[in-house]
Design an enzyme around this catalytic site. Structure first.
Site, PDB file in Angstrom:
ATOM      1  N   SER A 180       0.863  -1.189   0.000  1.00  0.00           N
ATOM      2  CA  SER A 180       0.000   0.000   0.000  1.00  0.00           C
ATOM      3  C   SER A 180       0.898   1.236   0.000  1.00  0.00           C
ATOM      4  O   SER A 180       1.711   1.402  -0.894  1.00  0.00           O
ATOM      5  CB  SER A 180      -0.952  -0.033   1.202  1.00  0.00           C
ATOM      6  N   HIS A 206      -2.531  -1.133  -3.500  1.00  0.00           N
ATOM      7  CA  HIS A 206      -3.663  -0.224  -3.342  1.00  0.00           C
ATOM      8  C   HIS A 206      -3.470   0.980  -4.249  1.00  0.00           C
ATOM      9  O   HIS A 206      -2.577   1.797  -4.030  1.00  0.00           O
ATOM     10  CB  HIS A 206      -3.788   0.232  -1.890  1.00  0.00           C
ATOM     11  N   ASP A 302      -4.504  -4.805   5.765  1.00  0.00           N
ATOM     12  CA  ASP A 302      -4.837  -5.626   4.608  1.00  0.00           C
ATOM     13  C   ASP A 302      -3.650  -6.514   4.245  1.00  0.00           C
ATOM     14  O   ASP A 302      -2.531  -6.034   4.101  1.00  0.00           O
ATOM     15  CB  ASP A 302      -5.217  -4.735   3.419  1.00  0.00           C
TER      16      ASP A 302
END
Length: 367
Positions: A180, A206, A302
């Site tokens: 991310s 992401h 995540d």
């Protein structure tokens, strides 16, 4: 918020008064942050930085008087600080944003859609999350080399690795990567040393729609393997990296002896689509011991649960160490859950991955 806690001070730089007003409204609505000043261009921003000493800068990528990239390059050389780029959803905007991340920007958001209230709550939450993460980020003082120089250093010089069309070719070993905040540069550093015959790499980063294709094209010009945005139903082949599109989850599937890329428009998981957990869980199910899992820099959690599932399925797993992360959120969560076999600095990640693959030899597990 505890009274002794200081609010995160944000300086918003954008040539649109309307965007500055909207960003100010969003940031000031958060209990832990505030806009200390706004600027219509980098020259004004330069003086306001000296005056207010902000914790985070939001910076439009395209502005008059001084280009956002020129300003960012000077800023990261002379006074490094956390910067969140604000970009338009255009091909040019995505290319400039990726260059900004190379220069040291922590993260980016798309421009808010003025006059459209639908989705504004979600946008506000994402902007606030990125500002918080940026305020805690490790900022690189020395920017990465330009793409052309990096490509030359790796002997690729912008030429794509040839596609493998032999129908008998299969890839049994797999490298599965999730990232991310700070991930675009971390992924670049992991992929560029990989040899042309490396196992297939599947990546969930992401990133919003419109940016992943430019990201893949940029990496394809730097790497000795081919890098592309994943397409639904395509075979997963060695010597290739597949990046999840910004609008879809990427999953690993099987069709007989072959691995297949599967795209899904199911709802976001952990507030993200693509989600790292979704990719990791599919790898646990369909690749088992044949996969290596890698979780890189990023905020949130995540990928932590999915990496643990990969480990339980027999995969060997890596996490980026805290010192080399821009934000140590996702790796920290994965380590805390017990899903990590090896914690490695980013500079040594590719070597360790290839060493582990070499130790696996030809003893590929059938799943």
């Amino acid at each position: 918020m505890n009274a002794v806690q200081k609010k995160i001070k944000v300086l918003c730089v954008d040539d649109s008064a309307l965007i500055r007003s909207l960003m100010t409204e969003i940031i000031n609505s958060q209990p832990d942050m505030e806009v200390c000043a706004t600027a219509p261009d980098p020259l004004v921003a330069r003086e306001l930085i000296k005056q207010h000493n902000p914790d985070v800068l939001t910076l439009d990528v395209e502005m008059p008087r001084m280009d956002g990239l020129d300003f960012l390059e000077k800023l990261m050389r002379l006074r490094p600080m956390p910067v969140v780029m604000v970009s338009s959803l255009t091909e040019r905007g995505s290319e400039i944003t990726l260059r900004a991340l190379e220069l040291g920007a922590v993260d980016f958001v798309t421009k808010p859609r003025v006059g459209i209230r639908d989705g504004m709550l979600d946008y506000s939450e994402k902007l606030a999350d990125k500002v918080r993460a940026a305020s805690r980020a490790r900022v690189r003082q020395n920017p990465q080399p330009h793409a052309a120089a990096a490509a030359a250093a790796h002997g690729h010089a912008g030429a794509a690795a040839p596609l493998i069309n032999n129908p008998l070719v299969s890839t049994e070993k797999l490298i599965i990567v999730g990232a991310s905040t700070g991930g675009t540069e971390a992924i670049r550093e992991v992929l560029t040393p990989l040899p042309p015959d490396a196992p297939a790499v599947l990546i969930a980063q992401h990133m919003p729609p419109g940016f992943t294709r430019s990201f893949a094209q940029r990496l394809n010009g730097l790497c000795r393997i081919s890098v592309k945005e994943a397409e639904h139903g395509e075979r997963v082949l060695p010597g290739h990296a597949y990046i999840a599109p910004g609008h879809a989850h990427l999953l690993l599937a099987r069709s007989g002896a072959n691995y297949i890329a599967h795209l899904s428009d199911e709802p976001p998981v952990n507030r993200h689509r693509p989600s790292v957990d979704v990719l990791f869980r599919s790898a646990a199910q369909h690749a088992g011991k044949n996969a290596l899992g890698v979780i890189l820099t990023g905020m949130g959690r995540d990928g932590a649960a999915g990496l643990l599932e990969m480990k339980k399925a027999g995969a060997y797993t890596f996490a980026q160490d805290e010192a080399s992360c821009v934000v140590f959120g996702m790796p920290r969560e994965a380590i805390a859950m017990g899903g990590v076999d090896d914690v490695a600095p980013l500079s040594d990640m590719s070597r360790r991955i290839m060493a582990r693959l070499a130790s696996m030899g030809d003893r590929v597990q059938r799943v």
